[in-house]
Design an enzyme around this catalytic site. Structure first.
Site, PDB file in Angstrom:
ATOM      1  N   THR A   1       0.846  -1.198   0.000  1.00  0.00           N
ATOM      2  CA  THR A   1       0.000   0.000   0.000  1.00  0.00           C
ATOM      3  C   THR A   1       0.879   1.246   0.000  1.00  0.00           C
ATOM      4  O   THR A   1       0.683   2.175  -0.797  1.00  0.00           O
ATOM      5  CB  THR A   1      -0.935   0.011   1.236  1.00  0.00           C
ATOM      6  OG1 THR A   1      -1.766  -1.142   1.166  1.00  0.00           O
ATOM      7  CG2 THR A   1      -1.787   1.259   1.295  1.00  0.00           C
TER       8      THR A   1
ATOM      9  N   ASN B   1      -5.517  -9.489  -7.550  1.00  0.00           N
ATOM     10  CA  ASN B   1      -5.648 -10.120  -6.241  1.00  0.00           C
ATOM     11  C   ASN B   1      -6.954 -10.874  -6.047  1.00  0.00           C
ATOM     12  O   ASN B   1      -7.034 -11.765  -5.224  1.00  0.00           O
ATOM     13  CB  ASN B   1      -5.473  -9.092  -5.110  1.00  0.00           C
ATOM     14  CG  ASN B   1      -6.278  -7.846  -5.323  1.00  0.00           C
ATOM     15  OD1 ASN B   1      -6.099  -7.145  -6.313  1.00  0.00           O
ATOM     16  ND2 ASN B   1      -7.192  -7.571  -4.424  1.00  0.00           N
TER      17      ASN B   1
ATOM     18  N   HIS C   1       3.807  -9.947   3.596  1.00  0.00           N
ATOM     19  CA  HIS C   1       2.913 -10.944   4.209  1.00  0.00           C
ATOM     20  C   HIS C   1       2.185 -11.834   3.206  1.00  0.00           C
ATOM     21  O   HIS C   1       1.442 -12.728   3.606  1.00  0.00           O
ATOM     22  CB  HIS C   1       1.934 -10.271   5.177  1.00  0.00           C
ATOM     23  CG  HIS C   1       0.886  -9.413   4.565  1.00  0.00           C
ATOM     24  ND1 HIS C   1      -0.417  -9.817   4.456  1.00  0.00           N
ATOM     25  CD2 HIS C   1       0.934  -8.175   4.019  1.00  0.00           C
ATOM     26  CE1 HIS C   1      -1.127  -8.844   3.897  1.00  0.00           C
ATOM     27  NE2 HIS C   1      -0.320  -7.839   3.621  1.00  0.00           N
TER      28      HIS C   1
ATOM     29  N   THR D   1      12.219   5.318  10.980  1.00  0.00           N
ATOM     30  CA  THR D   1      13.128   4.260  11.445  1.00  0.00           C
ATOM     31  C   THR D   1      12.816   2.951  10.735  1.00  0.00           C
ATOM     32  O   THR D   1      11.653   2.548  10.651  1.00  0.00           O
ATOM     33  CB  THR D   1      12.972   4.082  12.981  1.00  0.00           C
ATOM     34  OG1 THR D   1      13.247   5.337  13.593  1.00  0.00           O
ATOM     35  CG2 THR D   1      13.906   3.018  13.518  1.00  0.00           C
TER      36      THR D   1
ATOM     37  N   CYS E   1     -21.391  -6.604   1.732  1.00  0.00           N
ATOM     38  CA  CYS E   1     -22.844  -6.497   1.843  1.00  0.00           C
ATOM     39  C   CYS E   1     -23.245  -5.904   3.177  1.00  0.00           C
ATOM     40  O   CYS E   1     -22.704  -6.243   4.205  1.00  0.00           O
ATOM     41  CB  CYS E   1     -23.441  -7.897   1.718  1.00  0.00           C
ATOM     42  SG  CYS E   1     -25.164  -7.974   2.150  1.00  0.00           S
TER      43      CYS E   1
HETATM   44  C1  LIG Z   1      -2.374  -6.579  -5.431  1.00  0.00           C
HETATM   45  C2  LIG Z   1      -2.216  -6.009  -4.065  1.00  0.00           C
HETATM   46  N1  LIG Z   1      -1.661  -4.809  -3.918  1.00  0.00           N
HETATM   47  C3  LIG Z   1      -1.486  -4.257  -2.705  1.00  0.00           C
HETATM   48  C4  LIG Z   1      -1.888  -4.885  -1.560  1.00  0.00           C
HETATM   49  C5  LIG Z   1      -1.676  -4.232  -0.225  1.00  0.00           C
HETATM   50  O1  LIG Z   1      -0.551  -4.806   0.398  1.00  0.00           O
HETATM   51  P1  LIG Z   1      -0.150  -4.454   1.913  1.00  0.00           P
HETATM   52  O2  LIG Z   1      -1.054  -5.271   2.759  1.00  0.00           O
HETATM   53  O3  LIG Z   1       1.286  -4.879   2.020  1.00  0.00           O
HETATM   54  O4  LIG Z   1      -0.296  -3.005   2.098  1.00  0.00           O
HETATM   55  C6  LIG Z   1      -2.486  -6.147  -1.668  1.00  0.00           C
HETATM   56  C7  LIG Z   1      -2.992  -6.833  -0.466  1.00  0.00           C
HETATM   57  O5  LIG Z   1      -4.057  -7.405  -0.464  1.00  0.00           O
HETATM   58  C8  LIG Z   1      -2.642  -6.727  -2.946  1.00  0.00           C
HETATM   59  O6  LIG Z   1      -3.201  -7.922  -3.098  1.00  0.00           O
END
Ligand SMILES: Cc1ncc(COP(=O)(O)O)c(C=O)c1O
Length: 408
Positions: A72, A155, A218, A254, A341
């Protein structure tokens, strides 16, 4: 009841080897990498080592890797940092090309850039199979296009995008003096969000032809709250966070040393596990065939061929996604749905809608994502419980849903 986890696109468990690599940096090696004393040096060395591992993996220089808190943040930095750099040089609004089915961290950042009148954005729709057409990207290029940001693997539906081909097109566009080209004030940069691709696909940035690549710890059996960004040397991008000179002045704050050590260890494991892709692919195909054969009115969303080997995304007619998810959870099974939903408002997944699906179709979707520990026995139990749950839900709410959508 033994639980079955089939939501590896959401997150993965930290591998034991990753955890072992992290632990010393919480306790005896706790130093701040910016400190000049020996405690700091130990932390700094760990970061240097990790950076080398990532640079080797992505086939780039160590100075081209920066650590962030996750994908993100990496994606925010790319979009906002590239736009900021352009404004500082040209003092006018640039244009960005992305897709309509990116992760929300890309889409929402683009929306906020548009809202603040800092950039124009074109959102390219995928085809029905969930693949972005290279031609459509080419057609969307404008004289002020400065960035193309396309995810490597979606995703939700797991579809694989033609990143290398788009990279080739942009390379050709960026060559000055080509007859078909245009006079460029600035190069069109190419970014890919490789978060969902890392486990299974080649992430060599030279081969892909990208200038920027985001990733997250993760999703690859590493820790949460750590990620990285590849930034090709010379890329015009400005930092978006102030308060420190860390990460080559690109990311103040940091450094998360245990996280960085864990990310590097996770990447080492990815390197070694590429050979096991066939196992997961076979298992995933077994799952898809079993679901489509045993459950009536079930459909696979997205291309079967160009798709992540661990992803299956289904739509079940006259079934409501959230209800399905919660019922499966009560049976000890964890999956995911793209739809959100709440009473009175049925909001469908933006990814499925971008494929041209109707809300009522998109609403009964279920994402099943396998991991390296998933077994055939788990798949058999899952399909058995899924079949039972769907039949029960259809009996309870199938008619209501049918009526709800026919009155819309
Ligand atoms: C394609 C994609 N981009 C970005 C992210 C966000 O990653 P993070 O949890 O490391 O911020 C995800 C997480 O679901 C993702 O699947």
């Amino acid at each position: 009841m033994a639980k079955i986890y089939l939501d590896h696109a959401a997150t993965t468990p930290v591998d034991k080897k990753v955890l072992d690599a992290m632990l010393p940096y919480f306790s005896e090696k706790f130093g701040n990498a910016m400190s000049i004393h020996s405690f700091g040096k130990v932390a700094e060395e760990a970061i240097d080592e990790a950076r080398e591992i990532l640079a080797k993996f992505f086939h780039c220089q160590t100075s081209e890797i920066i650590f962030t808190s996750g994908a993100t943040e990496s994606n925010n930095l790319v979009l906002k940092g590239v736009v900021k750099s352009y404004w500082s040089k040209f003092n006018k609004k640039p244009h960005i090309i992305t897709t309509a089915f990116e992760h929300h961290c890309v889409l929402d950042t683009c929306k906020s850039l548009e809202k603040e009148n800092l950039a124009e954005v074109s959102y390219i729709k995928p085809d029905k199979e969930g693949i972005i057409s290279v031609e459509n990207i080419k057609k969307a290029i404008q004289p002020n296009t400065i960035l193309v940001s396309i995810m490597y693997v979606n995703n939700e539906i797991g579809t694989l995008q033609p990143i290398q081909k788009i990279g080739d097109i942009l390379k050709a566009k960026n060559q000055p003096g080509l007859p078909a080209g245009r006079k460029l004030k600035t190069k069109i940069l190419f970014h890919t969000d490789a978060t969902q691709a890392m486990n299974y696909f080649d992430c060599d940035v030279q081969k892909l032809g990208v200038d920027l690549l985001s990733l997250s710890g993760h999703k690859i059996y590493g820790p949460k709250g750590i990620g990285a960004l590849y930034i090709k040397k010379g890329t015009p991008i400005k930092k978006i966070q102030d308060g420190g000179d860390q990460e080559f002045h690109m990311r103040a704050g940091t450094q998360n040393v245990p996280g960085i050590a864990g990310l590097a260890a996770a990447i080492q494991l990815v390197k070694n596990s590429k050979l096991k892709v066939q196992r997961i692919l076979k298992l995933r195909n077994y799952l898809i065939e079993k679901v489509l054969r045993e459950i009536p009115d079930a459909k696979l969303n997205g291309s079967k061929k160009f798709r992540s080997p661990n992803n299956a995304n289904f739509t079940f007619k006259n079934v409501e996604g959230e209800g399905l998810l919660l019922s499966l959870d009560m049976e000890g099974i964890a999956c995911s749905t793209g739809s959100a939903c709440s009473i009175g408002s049925l909001e469908s997944s933006h990814v499925l809608l971008s494929l041209g699906m109707k809300p009522e179709e998109a609403h009964g979707s279920l994402r099943v994502t396998l991991g390296k520990h998933t077994t055939r026995k788990e798949i058999d139990i899952f399909v058995k419980k899924l079949k039972k749950t769907i039949s029960r839900l259809r009996k309870i709410s199938g008619k209501v849903l049918q009526e709800f959508y026919s009155n819309k």
